[in-house]
Write a protein that holds these residues in place. Structure first.
Motif, PDB file in Angstrom:
ATOM      1  N   VAL A   1     -15.700  -9.090 -32.429  1.00 38.15           N
ATOM      2  CA  VAL A   1     -16.910  -8.284 -32.625  1.00 38.15           C
ATOM      3  C   VAL A   1     -17.924  -9.099 -33.418  1.00 38.15           C
ATOM      4  N   ILE A   2     -19.150  -9.172 -32.920  1.00 39.09           N
ATOM      5  CA  ILE A   2     -20.216  -9.889 -33.611  1.00 39.09           C
ATOM      6  C   ILE A   2     -21.349  -8.903 -33.892  1.00 39.09           C
ATOM      7  N   ASN A   3     -21.543  -8.607 -35.169  1.00 39.96           N
ATOM      8  CA  ASN A   3     -22.602  -7.691 -35.591  1.00 39.96           C
ATOM      9  C   ASN A   3     -23.863  -8.507 -35.863  1.00 39.96           C
ATOM     10  N   LEU A   4     -24.776  -8.527 -34.913  1.00 34.41           N
ATOM     11  CA  LEU A   4     -25.999  -9.323 -35.044  1.00 34.41           C
ATOM     12  C   LEU A   4     -26.896  -8.828 -36.169  1.00 34.41           C
ATOM     13  N   GLY A   5     -26.734  -7.557 -36.570  1.00 31.67           N
ATOM     14  CA  GLY A   5     -27.547  -7.004 -37.634  1.00 31.67           C
ATOM     15  C   GLY A   5     -27.258  -7.607 -38.995  1.00 31.67           C
ATOM     16  N   LYS A   6     -26.090  -8.217 -39.157  1.00 26.56           N
ATOM     17  CA  LYS A   6     -25.738  -8.820 -40.437  1.00 26.56           C
ATOM     18  C   LYS A   6     -26.578 -10.058 -40.748  1.00 26.56           C
ATOM     19  N   GLN A   7     -27.255 -10.591 -39.742  1.00 26.36           N
ATOM     20  CA  GLN A   7     -28.069 -11.785 -39.947  1.00 26.36           C
ATOM     21  C   GLN A   7     -29.421 -11.463 -40.580  1.00 26.36           C
TER      22      GLN A   7
ATOM     23  N   ALA B   1     -29.440 -10.855 -27.885  1.00 28.29           N
ATOM     24  CA  ALA B   1     -28.030 -10.984 -27.508  1.00 28.29           C
ATOM     25  C   ALA B   1     -27.846 -12.056 -26.445  1.00 28.29           C
ATOM     26  N   ALA B   2     -28.752 -12.095 -25.465  1.00 34.54           N
ATOM     27  CA  ALA B   2     -28.670 -13.115 -24.414  1.00 34.54           C
ATOM     28  C   ALA B   2     -28.748 -14.513 -25.012  1.00 34.54           C
ATOM     29  N   TYR B   3     -29.657 -14.711 -25.941  1.00 32.71           N
ATOM     30  CA  TYR B   3     -29.810 -16.026 -26.590  1.00 32.71           C
ATOM     31  C   TYR B   3     -28.534 -16.418 -27.332  1.00 32.71           C
ATOM     32  N   GLU B   4     -27.980 -15.447 -28.077  1.00 33.38           N
ATOM     33  CA  GLU B   4     -26.767 -15.747 -28.850  1.00 33.38           C
ATOM     34  C   GLU B   4     -25.567 -15.996 -27.933  1.00 33.38           C
ATOM     35  N   ILE B   5     -25.441 -15.215 -26.880  1.00 37.15           N
ATOM     36  CA  ILE B   5     -24.341 -15.417 -25.928  1.00 37.15           C
ATOM     37  C   ILE B   5     -24.459 -16.773 -25.255  1.00 37.15           C
ATOM     38  N   SER B   6     -25.699 -17.194 -24.967  1.00 39.05           N
ATOM     39  CA  SER B   6     -25.900 -18.465 -24.272  1.00 39.05           C
ATOM     40  C   SER B   6     -25.314 -19.636 -25.039  1.00 39.05           C
ATOM     41  N   LYS B   7     -25.233 -19.524 -26.370  1.00 36.17           N
ATOM     42  CA  LYS B   7     -24.680 -20.597 -27.188  1.00 36.17           C
ATOM     43  C   LYS B   7     -23.184 -20.791 -26.939  1.00 36.17           C
ATOM     44  N   THR B   8     -22.527 -19.748 -26.423  1.00 34.35           N
ATOM     45  CA  THR B   8     -21.075 -19.810 -26.223  1.00 34.35           C
ATOM     46  C   THR B   8     -20.690 -20.237 -24.809  1.00 34.35           C
ATOM     47  N   LEU B   9     -21.654 -20.348 -23.914  1.00 31.62           N
ATOM     48  CA  LEU B   9     -21.352 -20.613 -22.512  1.00 31.62           C
ATOM     49  C   LEU B   9     -21.196 -22.117 -22.243  1.00 31.62           C
TER      50      LEU B   9
ATOM     51  N   MET C   1     -31.808  -2.590 -22.071  1.00 34.73           N
ATOM     52  CA  MET C   1     -31.099  -3.780 -22.534  1.00 34.73           C
ATOM     53  C   MET C   1     -30.861  -4.749 -21.390  1.00 34.73           C
ATOM     54  N   HIS C   2     -30.587  -4.208 -20.211  1.00 35.00           N
ATOM     55  CA  HIS C   2     -30.371  -5.054 -19.036  1.00 35.00           C
ATOM     56  C   HIS C   2     -31.607  -5.899 -18.745  1.00 35.00           C
ATOM     57  N   ASN C   3     -32.790  -5.290 -18.868  1.00 37.04           N
ATOM     58  CA  ASN C   3     -34.026  -6.045 -18.650  1.00 37.04           C
ATOM     59  C   ASN C   3     -34.150  -7.200 -19.635  1.00 37.04           C
ATOM     60  N   GLY C   4     -33.766  -6.966 -20.891  1.00 35.91           N
ATOM     61  CA  GLY C   4     -33.824  -8.027 -21.881  1.00 35.91           C
ATOM     62  C   GLY C   4     -32.881  -9.171 -21.546  1.00 35.91           C
ATOM     63  N   LEU C   5     -31.666  -8.848 -21.128  1.00 35.62           N
ATOM     64  CA  LEU C   5     -30.711  -9.883 -20.721  1.00 35.62           C
ATOM     65  C   LEU C   5     -31.227 -10.643 -19.505  1.00 35.62           C
ATOM     66  N   LEU C   6     -31.822  -9.906 -18.568  1.00 31.11           N
ATOM     67  CA  LEU C   6     -32.318 -10.522 -17.338  1.00 31.11           C
ATOM     68  C   LEU C   6     -33.543 -11.404 -17.601  1.00 31.11           C
ATOM     69  N   ASN C   7     -34.317 -11.084 -18.621  1.00 26.51           N
ATOM     70  CA  ASN C   7     -35.450 -11.944 -18.990  1.00 26.51           C
ATOM     71  C   ASN C   7     -34.983 -13.355 -19.334  1.00 26.51           C
ATOM     72  N   TYR C   8     -33.801 -13.460 -19.919  1.00 27.38           N
ATOM     73  CA  TYR C   8     -33.283 -14.763 -20.336  1.00 27.38           C
ATOM     74  C   TYR C   8     -32.365 -15.380 -19.293  1.00 27.38           C
TER      75      TYR C   8
ATOM     76  N   CYS D   1     -24.491  -4.066 -27.011  1.00 28.56           N
ATOM     77  CA  CYS D   1     -24.960  -2.718 -27.341  1.00 28.56           C
ATOM     78  C   CYS D   1     -25.879  -2.777 -28.556  1.00 28.56           C
ATOM     79  N   ALA D   2     -26.633  -1.703 -28.761  1.00 31.60           N
ATOM     80  CA  ALA D   2     -27.503  -1.616 -29.942  1.00 31.60           C
ATOM     81  C   ALA D   2     -26.707  -1.123 -31.141  1.00 31.60           C
ATOM     82  N   ILE D   3     -25.947  -0.051 -30.951  1.00 30.83           N
ATOM     83  CA  ILE D   3     -25.129   0.527 -32.021  1.00 30.83           C
ATOM     84  C   ILE D   3     -23.741   0.826 -31.487  1.00 30.83           C
ATOM     85  N   ALA D   4     -22.734   0.456 -32.265  1.00 32.20           N
ATOM     86  CA  ALA D   4     -21.343   0.716 -31.888  1.00 32.20           C
ATOM     87  C   ALA D   4     -20.663   1.518 -32.990  1.00 32.20           C
TER      88      ALA D   4
END
Length: 216
Positions: free
Chosen positions: A2-8, A42-50, A85-92, A163-166
């Motif tokens: 689990v990666i909580n992006l809000g902690k940054q 999220a897309a940007y951060e995920i891209s670092k792991t690919l 959120m899908h649109n945001g992922l698709l933008n990247y 997701c935005a909130i879990a």
């Protein structure tokens, strides 16, 4: 994982706070835009792991050695709430293939509910990275069922959930069912109501983004 992006403590935390704010929620366009922005982060951060590879690119003045993605991910979302959120992922990941799942809660008189899936459109998933988005992870039941349906189209080599909130209950359930998945979220809440709503949460993301729906 689990990666909580809000902690940054980045602008993402600002957008999550606006999603939660009852006054800002009156602006549906802003609500959708904030979901889109979180998807982009999220897309940007995920891209670092690919996986990446070196490629020679011809410029007007010569040859440049550049790093490019080895392959594009498949972007999946749960209709209708996940569209922002899908649109945001698709933008990247603008060259990625797309999958759409219609999943909803079928409520019963006793307050319980089942997860119904009535529609799915999906490309081949075998050996591809799957990124699936849904603004809220409450019980986690919708996402788990959606992933099970998607797996019928082939086993992906990686699964990322955005997701935005879990809620902690939903996170624990997903990781029990899909232990290799990585969950990327904007914030985490600990409480959930008997009817499966996150507290403090933000309410119904689908209604806030697109207007109220009839209950079936």
């Amino acid at each position: 994982m689990v990666i909580n992006l809000g902690k940054q403590h980045s602008l993402l935390s600002n957008w999550v706070s606006e999603l939660r704010d009852v006054e800002v929620q009156n602006d549906r366009m802003r609500f959708r835009k904030n979901l889109e922005r979180i998807g982009e982060v999220a897309a940007y951060e995920i891209s670092k792991t690919l996986a990446w590879e070196e490629k020679e690119i011809t410029t007007p003045l010569g040859i440049a050695s550049c790093k490019v993605l080895q392959s594009q991910p498949v972007l999946a979302t749960i209709l209708r709430a996940g569209l922002g959120m899908h649109n945001g992922l698709l933008n990247y990941f603008d060259k990625g293939e797309n999958a759409f799942i219609s999943a909803y809660r079928k409520h019963h008189a006793d307050g319980s509910f089942d997860i119904n899936i009535e529609y799915m459109s999906c490309p081949e998933l075998e050996d591809k990275v799957l990124i699936i988005s849904d603004p809220m992870i409450a019980t986690g039941a919708s996402l788990v069922k959606a992933i099970q349906y998607l797996k019928e189209e082939g086993v992906s080599k990686e699964i990322h959930i955005v997701c935005a909130i879990a809620c902690t209950v939903g996170i624990e359930f997903i990781l029990r069912e899909q232990p290799k998945a990585t969950i990327w979220c904007g914030d985490i809440d600990d409480e959930i109501t008997a009817k499966g709503y996150i507290v403090p949460g933000l309410g119904d993301a689908g209604d806030l983004a697109f207007g109220q729906k009839m209950q079936f």
